[in-house]
Design an enzyme around this catalytic site. Structure first.
Site, mmCIF file in Angstrom:
data_model
loop_
_atom_site.group_PDB
_atom_site.id
_atom_site.type_symbol
_atom_site.label_atom_id
_atom_site.label_comp_id
_atom_site.label_asym_id
_atom_site.label_seq_id
_atom_site.Cartn_x
_atom_site.Cartn_y
_atom_site.Cartn_z
ATOM 1 N N ASP A 1 0.845 -1.126 0.205
ATOM 2 C CA ASP A 1 0.123 -0.039 -0.040
ATOM 3 C C ASP A 1 0.751 1.105 0.157
ATOM 4 O OD1 ASP A 1 0.882 0.305 2.797
ATOM 5 O OD2 ASP A 1 -1.071 0.068 3.693
ATOM 6 N N HIS B 1 -0.367 -10.476 16.633
ATOM 7 C CA HIS B 1 0.297 -9.315 17.062
ATOM 8 C C HIS B 1 0.075 -9.273 18.431
ATOM 9 C CE1 HIS B 1 1.112 -8.548 13.227
ATOM 10 N NE2 HIS B 1 1.214 -7.058 12.867
ATOM 11 N N HIS C 1 12.813 -5.611 10.141
ATOM 12 C CA HIS C 1 11.424 -5.186 10.694
ATOM 13 C C HIS C 1 11.446 -5.307 12.220
ATOM 14 C CE1 HIS C 1 7.358 -5.686 11.815
ATOM 15 N NE2 HIS C 1 6.969 -4.821 10.621
ATOM 16 N N HIS D 1 -3.951 -1.229 7.981
ATOM 17 C CA HIS D 1 -3.683 0.295 7.790
ATOM 18 C C HIS D 1 -5.054 0.710 7.172
ATOM 19 C CE1 HIS D 1 0.703 -0.470 6.822
ATOM 20 N NE2 HIS D 1 0.470 -0.442 7.977
#
Length: 426
Positions: free
Chosen positions: A72, A200, A174, A108
């Site tokens: 994205d 998560h 990351h 997001h």
């Protein structure tokens, strides 16, 4: 005197530091990595020499419904170069295939049409079928398994219905998945909100193996690998970019084998050895990665790894998009201090994970042990204060504030691009 440049939004912040104050300038070798090939040729070479699988044109032959997962607007994947080459490779032996391009937004917000045109180019947007993933739309999800962690593996139906699933992306360090790219196109890329939340959870984020540059024994990575296999992710194209977002290498082929080769390369060029300093100056790599405070936590983790306990991390991040998540912001706004934030998060079970909890957990971890000064747009000052950080108008002011907390002659580590490095303590 050393002149230092730090990426900030679409520009750079420049400042001078006395040589005797600098303990280290920590940079990825990607900026100095020389390739005598054009970006297009680097990608073509990868596509022509896939790792662990057939060429994409051979995999695509005879397929009717092909889905390409792409990144994205928050990711600097050079899709104007990579996507046309992927499409061309697919269509070499299959001109009639129905190809959909699924934008992996993960958790997001959706990518706008304007952002799509800016990222992919008007021609591509107008002539190809783009679909923006929405993790909160349960009607578009399909359950395909149970993650090793116990969470439900739900992903976008378009991917499940494809008879060939392909993904493009980029590999960089990351801060809790070890490296980006590869399997992350599936989870969190096109997963449901419930699936992302389970992956998560606070237990996993707290795990000492859920760190930058670590894949082995990383529970978050383990879930992601399983998700990619269950989704039948057949082929990936992952690039490695430098600080100017130029392609310096590319890896294509089997979703796990090609990704691991790419991670090995990134580890070689991104690992820096640092002696912790009292002050660390870093950034989130500029636009598009510093669009909000939420994303900028990534750069702070590099600062954390190079800073003494009780030291000061200065991060330059424009944050044109503000805090980047109401849930993320509220964790701090409605708590008395960072330890309070951490206590609340750790009290939540794996199936009780809240949106943006993981980013709040990592920021709280940093703030418990360090002071953070954020050089950012003045419209963000109240957010920054509410989140137990200190705003500053420029790096000069930030350094003065830092020197009021630690000694005036304190040593400084400079990490111009915090998201591009893997910091290892000397």
């Amino acid at each position: 005197m050393a002149n230092i440049e730090i990426p900030y939004g679409k520009s750079k912040l420049a400042f001078d530091l006395p040589d005797e104050r600098i303990q280290g300038i920590l940079r990825s070798k990607a900026g100095s990595y020389k390739v005598n090939m054009s970006e297009e040729d680097i990608v073509k070479r990868a596509l022509e020499n896939p790792i662990g699988t057939k060429r994409l044109q051979d995999l695509a032959e005879g397929k009717k419904n092909i889905v390409i997962i792409t990144s994205d607007h928050t990711r600097p994947v050079p899709s104007r170069i990579t996507l046309p080459l992927l499409l061309d490779e697919i269509r070499k032996k299959n001109k009639s295939a129905n190809v959909k391009i699924l934008i992996a937004t993960g958790f997001h917000r959706g990518t706008t049409l304007q952002e799509m045109k800016a990222k992919f180019g008007e021609d591509l947007v107008e002539n190809e079928q783009f679909v923006v993933h929405d993790s909160r739309n349960s009607e578009n999800m399909e359950l395909i398994g149970t993650l090793p962690s116990g969470g439900k593996l739900e992903i976008n139906k378009l991917a499940v219905e494809a008879d060939l699933l392909v993904a493009e992306g980029f590999i960089e360090p990351h801060f809790f998945a070890g490296f980006s790219g590869g399997r992350k196109s599936i989870l969190p890329g096109i997963a449901s909100v419930q699936c992302i939340l389970a992956n998560h959870c606070s237990e996993f984020i707290k795990n000492p193996y859920a760190r930058t540059g670590v894949l082995e024994n990383n529970p978050i990575h383990r879930d992601m690998i399983y998700a990619a296999k269950k989704a039948n992710l057949a082929f990936i194209l992952n690039v490695v970019i430098d600080s100017s977002h130029k392609i310096v290498n590319a890896f294509a082929g089997h979703s796990e084998k090609a990704h691991l080769k790419g991670c090995e390369f990134v580890s070689e060029i991104a690992t820096v050895n640092a002696k912790p300093a009292d002050i660390v100056i870093t950034s989130n790599g500029g636009y598009p990665l510093d669009q909000n405070i939420y994303q900028s936590v990534k750069g702070m983790t590099a600062g954390e790894a190079a800073c003494k306990d009780g030291g000061v991390i200065i991060i330059a991040a424009e944050c044109a998009d503000g805090h980047g998540g109401e849930g993320f912001y509220r964790w701090f706004k409605e708590s008395k201090d960072p330890q309070d934030v951490m206590n609340k998060i750790l009290s939540r079970g794996r199936d009780e994970t809240l949106p943006d909890q993981w980013e709040a957990q990592i920021l709280a971890r940093i703030l418990i042990n360090h002071k953070v000064i954020m050089v950012t747009d003045s419209k963000n000052y109240e957010y920054v204060k509410d989140m137990f950080m200190t705003p500053a108008k420029d790096l000069g002011e930030a350094l003065k504030i830092a020197e009021s907390i630690v000694n005036n002659d304190s040593k400084i580590n400079v990490i111009p691009d915090g998201v591009s490095v893997i910091v290892r303590e000397k």
